[in-house]
Design an enzyme around this catalytic site. Sequence first.
Site, mmCIF file in Angstrom:
data_model
loop_
_atom_site.group_PDB
_atom_site.id
_atom_site.type_symbol
_atom_site.label_atom_id
_atom_site.label_comp_id
_atom_site.label_asym_id
_atom_site.label_seq_id
_atom_site.Cartn_x
_atom_site.Cartn_y
_atom_site.Cartn_z
ATOM 1 N N ASP A 191 -27.788 -4.133 -27.151
ATOM 2 C CA ASP A 191 -28.955 -3.085 -26.416
ATOM 3 C C ASP A 191 -28.592 -1.839 -26.541
ATOM 4 O O ASP A 191 -27.060 -1.493 -26.123
ATOM 5 C CB ASP A 191 -29.074 -3.709 -25.118
ATOM 6 C CG ASP A 191 -30.078 -4.911 -24.993
ATOM 7 O OD1 ASP A 191 -30.334 -5.385 -26.142
ATOM 8 O OD2 ASP A 191 -30.202 -5.440 -24.110
ATOM 9 N N ASP B 159 -21.828 -3.758 -29.329
ATOM 10 C CA ASP B 159 -22.720 -3.953 -28.094
ATOM 11 C C ASP B 159 -24.212 -4.008 -28.870
ATOM 12 O O ASP B 159 -24.193 -3.764 -30.028
ATOM 13 C CB ASP B 159 -22.698 -2.827 -27.421
ATOM 14 C CG ASP B 159 -23.815 -3.030 -26.265
ATOM 15 O OD1 ASP B 159 -23.757 -4.250 -25.693
ATOM 16 O OD2 ASP B 159 -24.370 -1.885 -25.584
#
Length: 639
Positions: A377, A375
């Site tokens: 952020d 991922d």
Amino acid sequence: MEDSQDLNEQSVKKTCTESDVSQSQNSRSMEMQDLASPHTLVGGGDTPGSSKLEKSNLSSTSVTTNGTGGENMTVLNTADWLLSCNTPSSATMSLLAVKTEPLNSSETTATTGDGALDTFTGSVITSSGYSPRSAHQYSPQLYPSKPYPHILSTPAAQTMSAYAGQTQYSGMQQPAVYTAYSQTGQPYSLPTYDLGVMLPAIKTESGLSQTQSPLQSGCLSYSPGFSTPQPGQTPYSYQMPGSSFAPSSTIYANNSVSNSTNFSGSQQDYPSYTAFGQNQYAQYYSASTYGAYMTSNNTADGTPSSTSTYQLQESLPGLTNQPGEFDTMQSPSTPIKDLDERTCRSSGSKSRGRGRKNNPSPPPDSDLERVFVWDLDETIIVFHSLLTGSYAQKYGKDPPMAVTLGLRMEEMIFNLADTHLFFNDLEECDQVHIDDVSSDDNGQDLSTYSFATDGFHAAASSANLCLPTGVRGGVDWMRKLAFRYRRVKELYNTYKNNVGGLLGPAKRDAWLQLRAEIEGLTDSWLTNALKSLSIISTRSNCINVLVTTTQLIPALAKVLLYSLGGAFPIENIYSATKIGKESCFERIMQRFGRKVVYVVIGDGVEEEQAAKKHNMPFWRISSHSDLLALHQALELEYL
């Protein structure tokens, strides 16, 4: 049959007056010198002055295995000798008389009609369990004064080699030279018994008993020329000229093909040889009629492959129509062909929509073992929590400063996306992957292409041709869309390790200053994440993949501005804005296959649930300690 046996026994018991041998009764059997010179034999006990052996010595070593015994020794015919080989006994064998039987059924060999027979089809070999035997007697009527050429002797045993467990064969050695033999009587020949079954062990010249391996049973048996197949014989009869047979130096070399002189192939009188036990001893036979793997069916016309025992130096026309011939034209399909057919059938079948092309996948021989799905952020970078102030509250930082830094980075991200990555044109035409519209690209040269004047943005705005539902415009408009994504890909690959060159000198300094301030506020969060990414990138069997909920173009701008281009090739970046992370995970699994191990690294619930559904390990990142633990696990190769 019994009368014939009695006549032979009486003939063998006659004396030989011209013999003189040394005393060798107490040595182990397999000394073949007495067999090599049958005219130099010991006399009977009733022959005065003909031998140094006494009658008591001969009678002390005689034994009967079939209930009959002679006064001085036991004379065994072929059947009796077979029984003694099968019966373990501590007794000794005094004499073996080879007997010729009249032709009957399928157990006899047809002679060629010559008066002189140059080969002896039998072999006089004793079992390893017998004690020393006495000297032998042979009738002068049966054996003329000249030596028999093919009885195993000491020179012949020197060229032998134990066959059991042997992988290399010296098949080109010359047989020993013997004195020529001219036989006037009926040629001697054992019935066509399987010598490998009859003889359980071979005693070599050194006196070591070599246990016969299963490969020796049913070995090649050569006789003067068979007119009909023998019992237990496969229908494959190899007819070959004499010049194409190279005698082997194995245990059957000297009693099969050796001649009185080193003869050439033209001097051989017996060109027909038959092979026993073909289905068990494939190494003896040429595989010429069985074509190589997936070749044409004209293999039999070429030079056949050689075997360890003999070489066929020219093609054998008689073998091309054998019942076991392999027809390569109707051979089953190979795994490579099946893979190609499946690839052709499945190409494009999994594409979603009209314009999407299958993602490039690793080749079949790729050594890829592990895929790390990241991922973006709050996992690799700290961005969204800076804008909301949650990071400052959690770690006791200055909230206004954190929000300010977040806003400055957001402005730089969208500025890069709008200026260089066509975000104004592509915002409403977002894609999951950079190659989803590459099928509409005709490969036109874009070096002189004007994106500002091609009318793409006006057409998209007026007709609303690019909708979130995936509705697309005409062919010309789709080609212009593909041009833009191709240009984005070129810019990313050019500046992924030098984003300062894309920004220009002025913006480059501002970008470096902003990066330093964010690293100070976040306690080197990005630096710790880059350590783990760099370890994975250096592994040849691992790869990094990025899945983010940000749109594809802003996500590419983030990757460039946070210096992540070296860790994530543009082909490994996916946007889950339209389809969600679970669908992105499915696409990744379709691309890399299910044999590799997938490790999901993130902070949110969505990627955790998607990883759980696909049975992928999940590494949660919620603090600096999680990043440090991940780096340590990668360094120690736990991941």
